[in-house]
Design a protein around this motif. Sequence first.
Motif, mmCIF file in Angstrom:
data_model
loop_
_atom_site.group_PDB
_atom_site.id
_atom_site.type_symbol
_atom_site.label_atom_id
_atom_site.label_comp_id
_atom_site.label_asym_id
_atom_site.label_seq_id
_atom_site.Cartn_x
_atom_site.Cartn_y
_atom_site.Cartn_z
ATOM 1 N N SER A 79 5.257 4.218 4.185
ATOM 2 C CA SER A 79 3.847 3.804 4.164
ATOM 3 C C SER A 79 3.509 3.006 5.435
ATOM 4 N N LEU A 80 4.479 2.292 5.989
ATOM 5 C CA LEU A 80 4.237 1.519 7.220
ATOM 6 C C LEU A 80 4.206 2.403 8.467
ATOM 7 N N ALA B 86 -2.193 1.598 8.334
ATOM 8 C CA ALA B 86 -0.868 1.440 8.946
ATOM 9 C C ALA B 86 -0.976 1.257 10.460
ATOM 10 N N GLU C 114 1.375 -0.347 0.919
ATOM 11 C CA GLU C 114 -0.053 -0.397 1.269
ATOM 12 C C GLU C 114 -0.662 -1.755 0.923
#
Length: 414
Positions: free
Chosen positions: A237-238, A245, A402
């Motif tokens: 997710s990063l 992001a 997130e």
Amino acid sequence: MKTKLFFAVAAVLSLSSNAQVKSTFKGQDPITAVSTVTRPVEKQWKGVFDKTGDEVFFGNDFAGARLNGVVKIDENTFSVLITPENSPINGSPWYAFKVWSKTDKEIQIRFDYPQNVKHRYNAKISADGKKWTASENGTFVKREKDSNYVLKVKVSKDTTWIAAQELKTSKDIAQWISSLKNKNNTAEASVGLTAEGRKIPVFSIGNPSSKNKILISGRNHPPEVTGHYALEAFVESLTADTPLAKKFRKKFEVYVIPLLNPDGVDGGFWRHNSGGIDLNRDYNEFNQPETRAVRDFLKNEIKGENKLLFSIDFHSTHDDIYYTVDPNLKGNIPGFVPNWLNKVKDGIPGYTPHVKPLYFKPPTFTLFSYLFETYKTEALVFEIGDNAPKDFIKKKGEVSGEEFMKLILESSKN
Ligand SMILES: [Zn+2]
């Protein structure tokens, strides 16, 4: 007479439901000191076990394997002996082996552990060591007469892989790292080497000139593969191409050390490193090369105006739980962890995080407590249940990543 009998039955029922309530997972007790001076570990004999007749064969000659002996009981029943690298040790009886036979047949495999070790992991089965399925309910049964677990499995001349959890060895993790986009180092970087000479991989995400640093780590303990899947989803997710992001990566730098114990993972260990020690008890004495490498890497990175704001160490245990620092102790971003866990709760319908403070005061034995004492890092341990479904782990890892980015971007505005 009838009434009496009814009461007797009711008493038994209420006893058994009490027992169920008692077995609800409460998390672990406060951690106490153990020596972390290197101790011997027992090496497995590796190869094909040939005392099983000329029909069915077992092998353990691969990274992550654990199989210490095989005994043929009858034509279609085999006992596998599974023992730990040394003791005393946690009850995490990891196993992984291959089996094949000359003709197609169904066999029974009886799991034999040392005394007082409870069977823990339902078998995962694979045809190639990459794609796995959980063994169907009912094929892995407890035999009343000898209290051992027996797995019924179809075998053929093609290899069948059987393991406690899906195999995620140092090679698999290296492949995952190289498949990731939006990371800074393309070369295979490491914080240092283990006693057996394996690299402890590290990579970074985000802006290297940012003063605001974050650490993500995992796999102190070899069998904790479900925790690794949560780490993967969180990290992905990063590194995603989302606006959130991208914004996050401009303002922060994240170090990821996904494999703290490569010797233990590739050695098929239950808990320890090749020095026979639980690495997550060595962040006070630093007797082991792995813990020293992490300490020295951070000393080198977190200096001057750099701050280690936040850290997550991913693990697995019986059930999902977060271990935190005592909320009365104030770190770099006070109140961040409870706020974040509330957002995670809102993001996963029907899910209530189980949170337990586990660090109150020095000495520090674990990585997260060491980071809090040394850098005032808002650190926590993110534990995933052994049997958590893979899609739930992925969802939880993504939502956690997130919500983490949103909240830390907000808190760094002022
Ligand atoms: Zn663990």
